[in-house]
Design an enzyme around this catalytic site. Structure first.
Site: not given
Ligand code: AP5
Ligand code: MG
Length: 216
Positions: A13, A160
């Site tokens: 994402k 992270r």
């Molecule tokens: P990346 O683009 O970083 O993936 P992502 O989908 O953004 O994954 P996240 O881990 O950020 O999602 P998440 O939902 O768990 O965490 P968030 O920060 O939102 O890509 C991942 C890896 O793959 C990278 O190394 C990238 O280079 C590689 N990659 C990407 N695309 C690729 C491709 N096409 N091909 C090859 N490689 C690729 O949330 C973190 C925490 O915050 C949550 O656990 C929660 O505690 C809290 N939180 C956040 N939002 C909320 C909410 N709305 N409500 C409650 N708690 C929340």
């Molecule tokens: Mg993310």
């Protein structure tokens, strides 16, 4: 155009949002990025949220919804908005619909990024993030030119705290229990579009460009 990027942890994402933002100038709102910035600043909100985020648990709905509502009311929405990591529960999806209806700017499309668990684990265990500018890399898939150093700002790359394998599994469980139900919520609104997110980023971007054209 208002777009929700929906998908499991590691679906890509944030990576897709960065590419879209660069190409189309849309506002990128990532609740994960906002929470990590709060935690880094040492604010009382950040300290309170750290216990949830580091364990891979969701922070309370009212906290993230307040953050998103404030951002939306104080930002220029004219180039469109990308929601990344929000909404994450049915309650948050309902809250977002209400906020956006008050702003007369409803969600146009929800991009559901499908990818399976083995790919997720590889992506998240290899992810590295710039401490300074937040740019996202992968040790194998999308490596920085110099190991451990950001290409864009020369900042240090780090892993992270929630990218340990055990925490990743918990985040997946939380996703399946609390977030997956919103797929149905948006399907009922006929806003859901699926994309194979295990493809290369540039191919996912091509799919997105097609969506923009069909909404013009
Ligand atoms: P990346 O683009 O970083 O993936 P992502 O989908 O953004 O994954 P996240 O881990 O950020 O999602 P998440 O939902 O768990 O965490 P968030 O920060 O939102 O890509 C991942 C890896 O793959 C990278 O190394 C990238 O280079 C590689 N990659 C990407 N695309 C690729 C491709 N096409 N091909 C090859 N490689 C690729 O949330 C973190 C925490 O915050 C949550 O656990 C929660 O505690 C809290 N939180 C956040 N939002 C909320 C909410 N709305 N409500 C409650 N708690 C929340
Ligand atoms: Mg993310």
């Amino acid at each position: 155009m208002r777009v929700v990027l929906l998908g499991p942890p590691g679906a890509g994402k944030g990576t897709l949002a960065a590419a879209i933002k660069e190409k189309f100038g849309m506002l990128h709102l990532s609740t994960g990025d906002i929470l990590r910035a709060e935690m880094k600043s040492g604010s009382s909100l950040g300290n309170e949220m750290k216990s949830f985020v580091d364990k891979g648990e969701l922070v309370p709905d009212e906290v993230v919804t307040r953050i998103i509502a404030n951002k939306l009311r104080n930002s220029d929405l004219s180039k469109g908005v990308l929601f990344d990591g929000y909404p994450r529960t049915v309650q948050q999806a309902q809250d977002l619909d209400k906020i956006l209806s008050d702003l007369d700017a409803p969600i146009d499309v929800v991009v559901f990024m499908e990818v399976d668990l083995p790919v997720i684990i590889k992506r998240l265990t290899g992810r590295r993030v710039c401490r300074q500018c937040g740019a996202v890399y992968h040790t194998v898939n999308i490596p920085s030119k110099k190991e451990g150093i950001c290409d864009l700002c020369q900042g240090e790359l780090y892993q992270r705290a929630d990218d340990k394998e055990e925490t990743i599994r918990n985040r997946m469980d939380v996703y399946l229990t609390s977030t997956a139900p919103i797929i149905n919520y948006y399907q009922k609104q006929e806003k859901l579009r699926k994309v194979d997110a295990s493809q290369d980023v540039k191919d996912v971007l091509v799919f997105f460009e097609g969506l923009i054209k069909s909404n013009e």
